[in-house]
Write an enzyme that holds these catalytic residues in place. Structure first.
Site, PDB file in Angstrom:
ATOM      1  N   LYS A 200       0.933  -1.182  -0.088  1.00 50.81           N
ATOM      2  CA  LYS A 200       0.069  -0.051  -0.109  1.00 50.81           C
ATOM      3  C   LYS A 200       0.657   1.214   0.043  1.00 50.81           C
ATOM      4  O   LYS A 200       1.617   1.473   0.919  1.00 50.81           O
ATOM      5  CB  LYS A 200      -0.933   0.090   1.267  1.00 50.81           C
ATOM      6  CG  LYS A 200      -1.737   1.327   1.167  1.00 50.81           C
ATOM      7  CD  LYS A 200      -2.997   1.073   2.377  1.00 50.81           C
ATOM      8  CE  LYS A 200      -3.469   2.280   2.458  1.00 50.81           C
ATOM      9  NZ  LYS A 200      -4.514   2.354   3.670  1.00 50.81           N
ATOM     10  N   LYS A 252      -2.327  -1.378  -3.806  1.00 46.99           N
ATOM     11  CA  LYS A 252      -2.994  -0.289  -3.769  1.00 46.99           C
ATOM     12  C   LYS A 252      -2.172   0.945  -3.791  1.00 46.99           C
ATOM     13  O   LYS A 252      -1.141   1.005  -2.992  1.00 46.99           O
ATOM     14  CB  LYS A 252      -3.863  -0.368  -2.433  1.00 46.99           C
ATOM     15  CG  LYS A 252      -4.635   0.563  -2.171  1.00 46.99           C
ATOM     16  CD  LYS A 252      -5.209   0.501  -0.696  1.00 46.99           C
ATOM     17  CE  LYS A 252      -6.161   1.744  -0.346  1.00 46.99           C
ATOM     18  NZ  LYS A 252      -6.538   1.864   1.069  1.00 46.99           N
TER      19      LYS A 252
HETATM   20  C1  PBG Z   1      -7.258   3.093   5.532  1.00 42.92           C
HETATM   21  C2  PBG Z   1      -7.409   3.183   4.142  1.00 42.92           C
HETATM   22  C3  PBG Z   1      -7.436   4.406   3.159  1.00 42.92           C
HETATM   23  C4  PBG Z   1      -8.025   3.715   2.031  1.00 42.92           C
HETATM   24  C5  PBG Z   1      -8.622   2.539   2.149  1.00 42.92           C
HETATM   25  N1  PBG Z   1      -8.272   2.329   3.522  1.00 42.92           N
HETATM   26  C6  PBG Z   1      -7.034   5.575   3.052  1.00 42.92           C
HETATM   27  C7  PBG Z   1      -5.537   5.744   3.563  1.00 42.92           C
HETATM   28  O1  PBG Z   1      -4.617   5.052   3.537  1.00 42.92           O
HETATM   29  O2  PBG Z   1      -5.293   7.097   3.389  1.00 42.92           O
HETATM   30  C8  PBG Z   1      -8.322   4.492   0.650  1.00 42.92           C
HETATM   31  C9  PBG Z   1      -9.191   4.014  -0.087  1.00 42.92           C
HETATM   32  C10 PBG Z   1      -9.561   4.962  -1.383  1.00 42.92           C
HETATM   33  O3  PBG Z   1      -8.846   6.029  -1.578  1.00 42.92           O
HETATM   34  O4  PBG Z   1     -10.627   4.726  -2.151  1.00 42.92           O
HETATM   35  N2  PBG Z   1      -8.303   2.981   6.439  1.00 42.92           N
END
Ligand code: PBG
Length: 333
Positions: A200, A252
């Site tokens: 991520k 991601k």
């Molecule tokens: C963290 C989380 C995020 C997203 C999913 N889980 C936000 C981040 O890490 O800043 C982002 C998902 C999206 O942008 O559609 N809980």
């Protein structure tokens, strides 16, 4: 010697008709391979539109069941739930509270569509902390990795008790998969699965999501999410999470990280998923609203490319719409 004016190798033969193109397509999209992310807002009395994500709402507990039923009817594979609490605090107390919004919504979802869909829950503190970080802070204001793991363990137990089938670990703390697996196994939840958001990246593509969950983040997440510059490190995180017991790993965002996705798909012994995140969704919606791109075609092409790069399953805000158009039978957009 072939005459260069008369090529005898003609790949275009396989592109000549819609039927031929359909038959030789190397990648296909199936509704069962899509997961719909959904937001549930504590205290909401009706669905609240998210301005930066046209067509996506924060559900109320009242509006959630019908939306879940629609998702099940569309034949998608599952839903990923995010909770937006009314009150946030420094340690994200609402996350592990059985009456916290995400756990209440999870029980409702499992009751409503638990046989038809895999009900998944975001396991992260950022929606619940007043500082907006995915972990708790130490006295110096830094992310306290190991103290955060303790809270993740409590959160995992609360989500498993609420009936979540698959815990989505999105906080990017070191050791989070092993910590959650351990607490699940030692409390009778050996059957609750773990989806690790392994690779991520710290990304500007999460912009609209911050509005969606009313994030109070100040600063950034660069000390825990991956640097966009790093491909090899993404693979390292994937390998570590598999070693720690992840049932599924994820990359991601999706579109700007297809190289990482292809790397992961080439080596992973567990399913590899990808998340087409909020910014990827909103860019398509915004450009389409301006008449600059063909919306349906772009939805199809982007999700197909994520699949082609190696994703077994794709989390996408387009899940239901895409499932419906596949059911309507169109193979070319
Ligand atoms: C963290 C989380 C995020 C997203 C999913 N889980 C936000 C981040 O890490 O800043 C982002 C998902 C999206 O942008 O559609 N809980």
């Amino acid at each position: 010697m072939s005459d260069p004016l008369h090529p005898y190798l003609r790949p275009r033969r396989l592109r000549a008709t819609p039927a031929m193109r359909r038959l030789v397509a190397e990648t296909r999209l199936n509704a069962a391979d899509f997961v719909l992310p959904m937001f549930v807002r504590e205290g909401a009395t009706e669905p609240v539109p998210i301005a930066s994500m046209p067509g996506v709402v924060q559900h109320s507990l009242e509006s959630l069941p019908a939306a879940l039923t629609e998702a099940a009817a569309a034949g998608i594979g599952g839903v990923m739930l995010f909770g937006i609490p009314e009150r946030k605090d420094a340690v994200g107390s609402g996350a592990a509270d059985p009456d916290g919004i995400l756990n209440v919504a999870t029980r409702l979802a499992v009751k409503t569509v638990g046989d038809a869909l895999v009900v998944q829950t975001d396991l992260c503190l950022d929606e619940f902390t007043d500082h907006g970080h995915c972990g708790v802070l130490d006295a110096a204001g830094r992310i306290d990795n190991d103290a955060t793991l303790e809270i993740y363990r409590d959160m995992a137990l609360a989500q498993a008790a609420a009936g979540s089938h698959l815990l989505g670990l999105s906080g990017m703390m070191d050791g989070q998969v092993a910590a959650v697996r351990d607490v699940l196994d030692s409390n009778g939840y050996a059957d609750t699965a773990v989806l690790a958001y392994s690779a991520k990246y710290a990304s500007g593509f999460y912009g609209p999501f911050r509005e969606a969950v009313q994030s109070s983040l100040v600063g950034n997440r660069r000390s825990y999410q991956l640097d966009s510059a790093n491909r090899r490190e993404g693979l390292r995180e994937i390998e570590l999470d598999i070693a720690e017991g992840a049932d599924i790993v994820m990359v991601k965002p999706a579109m700007s990280y297809l190289d990482v996705l292809a790397d992961a798909a080439a080596v992973s012994s567990v399913p590899v998923w990808a998340y087409q995140v909020s910014g990827e969704y909103s860019m398509i919606e915004a450009a389409a609203a301006n008449g600059w791109i063909d919306r349906e075609r772009m939805i199809h092409e982007t999700v197909l490319s994520i699949r082609r790069a190696g994703a077994d399953v794709i989390l996408t805000y387009f899940a239901i719409e895409l499932a419906k158009s596949l059911a309507a039978g169109s193979s070319e957009w």
